[in-house]
Design a protein around this motif. Sequence first.
Motif, PDB file in Angstrom:
ATOM      1  N   ALA A   1       0.816  -1.213   0.000  1.00  0.00           N
ATOM      2  CA  ALA A   1       0.000   0.000   0.000  1.00  0.00           C
ATOM      3  C   ALA A   1       0.852   1.265   0.000  1.00  0.00           C
ATOM      4  CB  ALA A   1      -0.933  -0.006   1.214  1.00  0.00           C
ATOM      5  N   ASP A   2       2.038   1.200   0.629  1.00  0.00           N
ATOM      6  CA  ASP A   2       2.868   2.399   0.695  1.00  0.00           C
ATOM      7  C   ASP A   2       3.799   2.549  -0.510  1.00  0.00           C
ATOM      8  OD1 ASP A   2       4.450   0.249   1.262  1.00  0.00           O
ATOM      9  OD2 ASP A   2       5.406   1.115   3.042  1.00  0.00           O
ATOM     10  N   ASP A   3       3.730   1.597  -1.455  1.00  0.00           N
ATOM     11  CA  ASP A   3       4.545   1.668  -2.673  1.00  0.00           C
ATOM     12  C   ASP A   3       3.751   1.073  -3.833  1.00  0.00           C
ATOM     13  OD1 ASP A   3       6.592   1.999  -4.461  1.00  0.00           O
ATOM     14  OD2 ASP A   3       7.882   0.430  -3.620  1.00  0.00           O
ATOM     15  N   PRO A   4       2.617   1.695  -4.206  1.00  0.00           N
ATOM     16  CA  PRO A   4       1.676   1.080  -5.152  1.00  0.00           C
ATOM     17  C   PRO A   4       2.203   0.933  -6.572  1.00  0.00           C
ATOM     18  CG  PRO A   4       1.045   3.346  -4.676  1.00  0.00           C
ATOM     19  CD  PRO A   4       2.154   3.000  -3.722  1.00  0.00           C
ATOM     20  N   PHE A   5       3.285   1.608  -6.918  1.00  0.00           N
ATOM     21  CA  PHE A   5       3.825   1.532  -8.271  1.00  0.00           C
ATOM     22  C   PHE A   5       5.169   0.800  -8.311  1.00  0.00           C
ATOM     23  CE2 PHE A   5       1.159   5.366  -8.149  1.00  0.00           C
ATOM     24  CZ  PHE A   5       0.236   5.021  -9.129  1.00  0.00           C
ATOM     25  N   HIS A   6       5.419  -0.016  -7.301  1.00  0.00           N
ATOM     26  CA  HIS A   6       6.691  -0.736  -7.240  1.00  0.00           C
ATOM     27  C   HIS A   6       6.856  -1.642  -8.461  1.00  0.00           C
ATOM     28  CE1 HIS A   6      10.162  -2.518  -5.124  1.00  0.00           C
ATOM     29  NE2 HIS A   6       9.796  -3.628  -5.752  1.00  0.00           N
ATOM     30  N   CYS A   7       5.809  -2.381  -8.806  1.00  0.00           N
ATOM     31  CA  CYS A   7       5.825  -3.290  -9.956  1.00  0.00           C
ATOM     32  C   CYS A   7       4.669  -2.943 -10.889  1.00  0.00           C
ATOM     33  CB  CYS A   7       5.670  -4.744  -9.497  1.00  0.00           C
ATOM     34  SG  CYS A   7       7.186  -5.460  -8.823  1.00  0.00           S
ATOM     35  N   PRO A   8       4.723  -3.380 -12.139  1.00  0.00           N
ATOM     36  CA  PRO A   8       3.574  -3.213 -13.030  1.00  0.00           C
ATOM     37  C   PRO A   8       2.339  -3.904 -12.445  1.00  0.00           C
ATOM     38  CG  PRO A   8       5.524  -3.887 -14.252  1.00  0.00           C
ATOM     39  CD  PRO A   8       5.851  -4.041 -12.797  1.00  0.00           C
ATOM     40  N   PRO A   9       1.156  -3.616 -12.991  1.00  0.00           N
ATOM     41  CA  PRO A   9      -0.072  -4.166 -12.386  1.00  0.00           C
ATOM     42  C   PRO A   9      -0.254  -5.662 -12.558  1.00  0.00           C
ATOM     43  CG  PRO A   9      -0.578  -2.937 -14.380  1.00  0.00           C
ATOM     44  CD  PRO A   9       0.869  -2.679 -14.078  1.00  0.00           C
ATOM     45  N   GLY A  10       0.420  -6.257 -13.513  1.00  0.00           N
ATOM     46  CA  GLY A  10       0.225  -7.685 -13.719  1.00  0.00           C
ATOM     47  C   GLY A  10       1.344  -8.285 -14.545  1.00  0.00           C
ATOM     48  N   ALA A  11       1.306  -9.610 -14.680  1.00  0.00           N
ATOM     49  CA  ALA A  11       2.327 -10.314 -15.444  1.00  0.00           C
ATOM     50  C   ALA A  11       1.710 -11.538 -16.102  1.00  0.00           C
ATOM     51  CB  ALA A  11       3.496 -10.729 -14.547  1.00  0.00           C
ATOM     52  N   VAL A  12       2.358 -11.989 -17.157  1.00  0.00           N
ATOM     53  CA  VAL A  12       1.955 -13.200 -17.868  1.00  0.00           C
ATOM     54  C   VAL A  12       3.155 -14.139 -17.908  1.00  0.00           C
ATOM     55  CG1 VAL A  12       1.140 -14.166 -20.055  1.00  0.00           C
ATOM     56  CG2 VAL A  12       0.295 -11.941 -19.290  1.00  0.00           C
ATOM     57  N   TRP A  13       2.941 -15.372 -17.449  1.00  0.00           N
ATOM     58  CA  TRP A  13       3.970 -16.405 -17.506  1.00  0.00           C
ATOM     59  C   TRP A  13       3.670 -17.293 -18.717  1.00  0.00           C
ATOM     60  CZ3 TRP A  13       6.276 -18.699 -12.496  1.00  0.00           C
ATOM     61  CH2 TRP A  13       6.243 -17.761 -11.453  1.00  0.00           C
ATOM     62  N   VAL A  14       4.504 -17.270 -19.724  1.00  0.00           N
ATOM     63  CA  VAL A  14       4.344 -18.124 -20.900  1.00  0.00           C
ATOM     64  C   VAL A  14       5.338 -19.278 -20.773  1.00  0.00           C
ATOM     65  CG1 VAL A  14       4.449 -18.286 -23.404  1.00  0.00           C
ATOM     66  CG2 VAL A  14       3.622 -16.180 -22.327  1.00  0.00           C
ATOM     67  N   GLN A  15       4.815 -20.505 -20.677  1.00  0.00           N
ATOM     68  CA  GLN A  15       5.650 -21.674 -20.425  1.00  0.00           C
ATOM     69  C   GLN A  15       5.494 -22.689 -21.559  1.00  0.00           C
ATOM     70  OE1 GLN A  15       4.886 -22.838 -16.072  1.00  0.00           O
ATOM     71  NE2 GLN A  15       3.453 -21.158 -16.424  1.00  0.00           N
ATOM     72  N   HIS A  16       6.618 -23.108 -22.124  1.00  0.00           N
ATOM     73  CA  HIS A  16       6.647 -24.119 -23.182  1.00  0.00           C
ATOM     74  C   HIS A  16       7.131 -25.428 -22.586  1.00  0.00           C
ATOM     75  CE1 HIS A  16       6.095 -21.164 -26.504  1.00  0.00           C
ATOM     76  NE2 HIS A  16       6.701 -20.359 -25.659  1.00  0.00           N
ATOM     77  N   LEU A  17       6.355 -26.489 -22.774  1.00  0.00           N
ATOM     78  CA  LEU A  17       6.648 -27.769 -22.141  1.00  0.00           C
ATOM     79  C   LEU A  17       7.136 -28.801 -23.149  1.00  0.00           C
ATOM     80  CD1 LEU A  17       4.135 -26.343 -20.529  1.00  0.00           C
ATOM     81  CD2 LEU A  17       4.070 -28.518 -19.329  1.00  0.00           C
ATOM     82  N   TRP A  18       7.963 -29.701 -22.661  1.00  0.00           N
ATOM     83  CA  TRP A  18       8.377 -30.875 -23.418  1.00  0.00           C
ATOM     84  C   TRP A  18       8.422 -32.044 -22.440  1.00  0.00           C
ATOM     85  CZ3 TRP A  18       8.748 -32.530 -28.214  1.00  0.00           C
ATOM     86  CH2 TRP A  18       9.476 -33.691 -28.485  1.00  0.00           C
ATOM     87  N   ALA A  19       7.725 -33.124 -22.794  1.00  0.00           N
ATOM     88  CA  ALA A  19       7.649 -34.298 -21.916  1.00  0.00           C
ATOM     89  C   ALA A  19       7.129 -33.925 -20.536  1.00  0.00           C
ATOM     90  CB  ALA A  19       9.008 -34.987 -21.813  1.00  0.00           C
TER      91      ALA A  19
END
Length: 312
Positions: free
Chosen positions: A272-290
Amino acid sequence: MQPTDAGLVRAAQAGEVSALGLLLTRHRPALLAVAYGVLGYGPDAEDAVQETAVIALRRIGDLRDPGAAGPWLRTVVRNACRTRLRAATPVPLDGLASLPSTEPDPADLLDGHATGDWVWQALAELSPPLRLVLMLRYFTGVTAYQEIADACGVPVGTVRSRLADARGKLARALLATADAAHDDVLPLARSRRREAEETLDAARRGDFAAALAAHWSPTVESSWPRGHRTIGYDYPVRAMERDLTDRVHQRLTNVVAARDITIWEVDLVNPADDPFHCPPGAVWVQHLWAGRVQRFRLHHARRPAPVPARAG
């Protein structure tokens, strides 16, 4: 005797996937005529019709009047064409004001219909790069071309060409697989969501390294928002510990899963005391093998531009 549009819509809403394929095939000439009238003859018109098919797959359950399938589809394609003319970035659903719009979690748009298995089976026929841009565009909040480009690590022009290619191949794959048996995709989606929740819970408990070791390859290649690339778990673990030390928490909002691709969407909850520390959201894109993550890319959602103050 040929089935009526109303009969095909009712059958599609009941989960008979071949009925929707027949309905789209029946109306394709009329949809092309509308698209040509708005955009002129060319690939843009074909793309608009293909996008209409994808939207119809997602929204057929919302059609209140089964007998109005023709006008409804023409409205969808007309709005898809207008969206192209305006070069707007959201998925073109804005003109369907007559339809109920509760906007559930994106994954839920298909989970409630047997057609979901059909769509994901057709998506599995596409190459991973084409499948990824469709998953981002239609099943996550990452809909703008630049955002998709950032999440994939490719130029915007490549995203445009991949989306056009992917929509065409998806439409053909849907028609080719309409009468086939389709795997149940819901257990996969639930399993991947449970894995995401358990991994983020483990991070909060200080067990993030163990959680990654359970599902990620020890030689995983990771790409980070500022172009930094790493191999292995060490950097992801340090990055997560740094966020937690700074009192930034990740709240899972959506999981989209294919056999070899998993996408997590998270809100980044700042203190609350640092509301702009990080962007509002993130996307994790994961590529799998086996069954294990071999490549990972983190994309940060862009912070909305501030609204200029009006002069008094």
